[in-house]
Design a protein around this motif. Structure first.
Motif, PDB file in Angstrom:
ATOM      1  N   HIS A  87     -10.138   1.839  -2.155  1.00 26.09           N
ATOM      2  CA  HIS A  87      -9.011   1.535  -2.197  1.00 26.09           C
ATOM      3  C   HIS A  87      -8.106   2.759  -1.339  1.00 26.09           C
ATOM      4  O   HIS A  87      -8.328   3.917  -1.320  1.00 26.09           O
ATOM      5  CB  HIS A  87      -8.138   1.499  -3.509  1.00 26.09           C
ATOM      6  N   TRP A  88      -6.854   2.184  -0.933  1.00 23.96           N
ATOM      7  CA  TRP A  88      -6.157   3.296  -0.013  1.00 23.96           C
ATOM      8  C   TRP A  88      -4.557   2.974  -0.284  1.00 23.96           C
ATOM      9  O   TRP A  88      -4.285   1.936  -0.414  1.00 23.96           O
ATOM     10  CB  TRP A  88      -6.233   3.185   1.480  1.00 23.96           C
ATOM     11  N   ASP A 114       0.917  -1.013   0.103  1.00 24.39           N
ATOM     12  CA  ASP A 114       0.162   0.078  -0.063  1.00 24.39           C
ATOM     13  C   ASP A 114       0.896   1.377   0.011  1.00 24.39           C
ATOM     14  O   ASP A 114       0.329   2.309   0.414  1.00 24.39           O
ATOM     15  CB  ASP A 114      -1.028  -0.033   1.268  1.00 24.39           C
ATOM     16  N   HIS A 149     -13.034   6.406  -3.704  1.00 22.63           N
ATOM     17  CA  HIS A 149     -14.378   5.972  -2.878  1.00 22.63           C
ATOM     18  C   HIS A 149     -15.455   6.028  -4.120  1.00 22.63           C
ATOM     19  O   HIS A 149     -15.087   6.813  -5.234  1.00 22.63           O
ATOM     20  CB  HIS A 149     -14.896   7.019  -1.916  1.00 22.63           C
ATOM     21  N   CYS A 169      -7.174   2.893  -8.649  1.00 20.25           N
ATOM     22  CA  CYS A 169      -8.376   2.618  -7.787  1.00 20.25           C
ATOM     23  C   CYS A 169      -8.676   1.155  -7.566  1.00 20.25           C
ATOM     24  O   CYS A 169      -9.455   0.910  -6.781  1.00 20.25           O
ATOM     25  CB  CYS A 169      -9.642   3.514  -8.223  1.00 20.25           C
ATOM     26  N   LEU A 188     -15.083   3.403   0.973  1.00 22.90           N
ATOM     27  CA  LEU A 188     -13.660   3.044   0.493  1.00 22.90           C
ATOM     28  C   LEU A 188     -13.416   2.120  -0.323  1.00 22.90           C
ATOM     29  O   LEU A 188     -13.707   0.931   0.275  1.00 22.90           O
ATOM     30  CB  LEU A 188     -12.998   3.027   2.010  1.00 22.90           C
ATOM     31  N   LYS A 224      -0.476   5.241   0.066  1.00 20.17           N
ATOM     32  CA  LYS A 224       0.320   6.077   0.526  1.00 20.17           C
ATOM     33  C   LYS A 224       1.383   6.445  -0.548  1.00 20.17           C
ATOM     34  O   LYS A 224       1.979   5.711  -0.985  1.00 20.17           O
ATOM     35  CB  LYS A 224       1.062   5.877   1.731  1.00 20.17           C
ATOM     36  N   ASN A 255      -1.582  10.446   1.724  1.00 19.39           N
ATOM     37  CA  ASN A 255      -2.431   9.304   1.900  1.00 19.39           C
ATOM     38  C   ASN A 255      -3.699   9.452   1.000  1.00 19.39           C
ATOM     39  O   ASN A 255      -4.339  10.332   1.275  1.00 19.39           O
ATOM     40  CB  ASN A 255      -2.901   8.899   3.459  1.00 19.39           C
ATOM     41  N   TYR A 256      -3.649   8.790  -0.205  1.00 17.80           N
ATOM     42  CA  TYR A 256      -4.598   8.910  -1.167  1.00 17.80           C
ATOM     43  C   TYR A 256      -5.667   7.625  -1.037  1.00 17.80           C
ATOM     44  O   TYR A 256      -5.266   6.516  -0.657  1.00 17.80           O
ATOM     45  CB  TYR A 256      -4.080   8.935  -2.514  1.00 17.80           C
ATOM     46  N   SER A 257      -6.964   8.087  -1.268  1.00 19.63           N
ATOM     47  CA  SER A 257      -7.760   7.126  -1.143  1.00 19.63           C
ATOM     48  C   SER A 257      -9.072   7.275  -2.143  1.00 19.63           C
ATOM     49  O   SER A 257      -9.223   8.570  -2.464  1.00 19.63           O
ATOM     50  CB  SER A 257      -8.554   7.070   0.306  1.00 19.63           C
TER      51      SER A 257
END
Length: 391
Positions: free
Chosen positions: A100-101, A32, A92, A46, A98, A103, A88-90
């Motif tokens: 996917h997450w 991640d 939605h 994503c 959420l 860094k 930190n990208y996420s």
């Protein structure tokens, strides 16, 4: 200048060496975490169906689409990324769930290693380099070399020392060794290729156990001795430069020799000197060693006739005083020494004093004889050095 053939060899060797180097991205892969190179376009995926409506956030805030970013099939593309885009990208879906997450870390490829190679003897080459302490990403190093036959091998090294060692190198090969040191981090790698010839880089350590002492009875002579460096085999002869100067002076005098001991013959009586020595292969291969540590020494100071006489007189007086006190008769009511006993003991004392005086005079005469011979020898040395050859 490297000729065409040499360049071709370098290309082939480089290709072979890179086969031995692990991929930088895989080496530093973190779950991640995405590593990106500053100044390039970076795509954050994503992992969602292309027909879904996707929203991107950075550090919990909705990403505003500007000239620096765009969405492409649900992925976020950061254009010409800079350090302000780290975070930190996420992603939605349209309900805010959420999906996917990840860094994002940004940085540069490592700097090119600065490599220095040396050989303190003919049996080992050591190449070292400094770690890049300012890099944003951790950096590892791959160290390989090719011998004059162009066989590629891994160096004897470890992660902490940053030293590549080549044992028992070919001394008289006509082709060089090629050292390859590659720095690798998650966003790239940089390589240094260095050609070295053993006979050109060999450099002994400084001579060991340098000592200097004045020569008794010769005020112009200082004897200097030293040993070969501990890592140097005496199979390979060294030559030396011995330098000396008055402690308060800035200018050095020197002489070259292949011996391990020399005499300085132009010292000044009673003056403090500093001595140093350096070494090099006697066939002039490689470089001179560093200087040894400076050794202080004071030239011998001749003793005057008056001081010798004063010393002898003092010794005689002390000796006579001590023996007279020890042989002085002691009278008591019960025992009285006869006059003949006292006379015998006084005769013994006189004989002892006479013997001591004779020995002292003999020692003083011997010292003066040594001094005169040394001075005569020094004068002959000086006349010899000043003499001009006859035409």
């Amino acid at each position: 200048m490297i000729g065409f053939t040499s360049r071709l060899c370098l290309v082939i060797i480089t290709a072979a060496i890179f086969v031995l180097i692990p991929a930088g991205a895989e080496t530093f892969r973190e779950k991640d975490v995405r590593h990106g190179r500053i100044g390039t376009d970076i795509t954050l995926k994503c992992n969602a169906a292309n027909d879904r409506i996707i929203q991107w956030k950075v550090n919990g805030t909705l990403v505003a689409l500007t000239n620096d970013s765009k969405r492409q099939h649900g992925n976020l593309v950061l254009l010409m990324a800079d350090l302000s885009m780290e975070g930190n990208y996420s992603c939605h879906d349209n309900t805010g769930r959420l999906l996917h997450w990840i860094k994002l870390k940004l940085g540069y490829p490592p700097s090119k290693p600065l490599v220095h190679c040396q050989a303190s003897n003919f049996y080992r080459i050591s190449c070292s380099w400094k770690k890049n302490q300012e890099a944003a990403f951790p950096t590892i190093y791959s160290a390989t070399y090719s011998n004059p036959s162009r066989k590629v091998s891994n160096c004897t090294t470890d992660f902490f020392s940053n030293i590549c060692q080549i044992d028992n190198p070919e001394m008289f090969a006509s082709l060089p060794y090629i050292i390859n040191i590659t720095a690798i981090n998650p966003v790239g790698s940089r390589t240094t290729l260095l050609e070295i010839m053993t006979m050109e880089i060999v450099q002994p350590n400084p001579p060991a156990n340098v000592t200097a002492e004045p020569v008794l009875g010769s005020p112009r002579r200082i004897k200097v001795q030293w040993n070969y460096p501990p890592l140097w085999s005496e199979r390979f002869e060294l030559k030396f430069i011995l330098e000396y100067k008055l402690q308060q002076n800035h200018f050095w005098s020197g002489l070259e020799t292949k011996m391990k001991a020399e005499n300085i013959t132009d010292a000044i009586t009673g003056q403090l000197y500093v001595i140093r020595v350096k070494a090099k292969d006697s066939f002039d291969n490689g470089k001179w060693s560093d200087w040894s540590s400076e050794v202080p020494v004071t030239a011998w100071s001749e003793t005057t006739t008056e001081s010798v006489q004063t010393t002898v007189t003092a010794l005689m007086t002390d000796f006579a005083h001590t023996h007279i006190q020890s042989t002085e008769p002691t009278f008591s009511p019960t025992s009285i020494l006869s006059s003949s006993d006292v006379l015998d003991k006084n005769i013994v004392v006189l004989i002892s004093i006479a013997s001591s005086v004779g020995m002292s005079i003999a020692v003083a005469t011997f010292l003066f004889w040594i001094r005169s011979k040394r001075q005569e020898s020094d004068k002959n040395d000086i006349l010899t050095k000043k003499a001009l050859p006859l035409c």
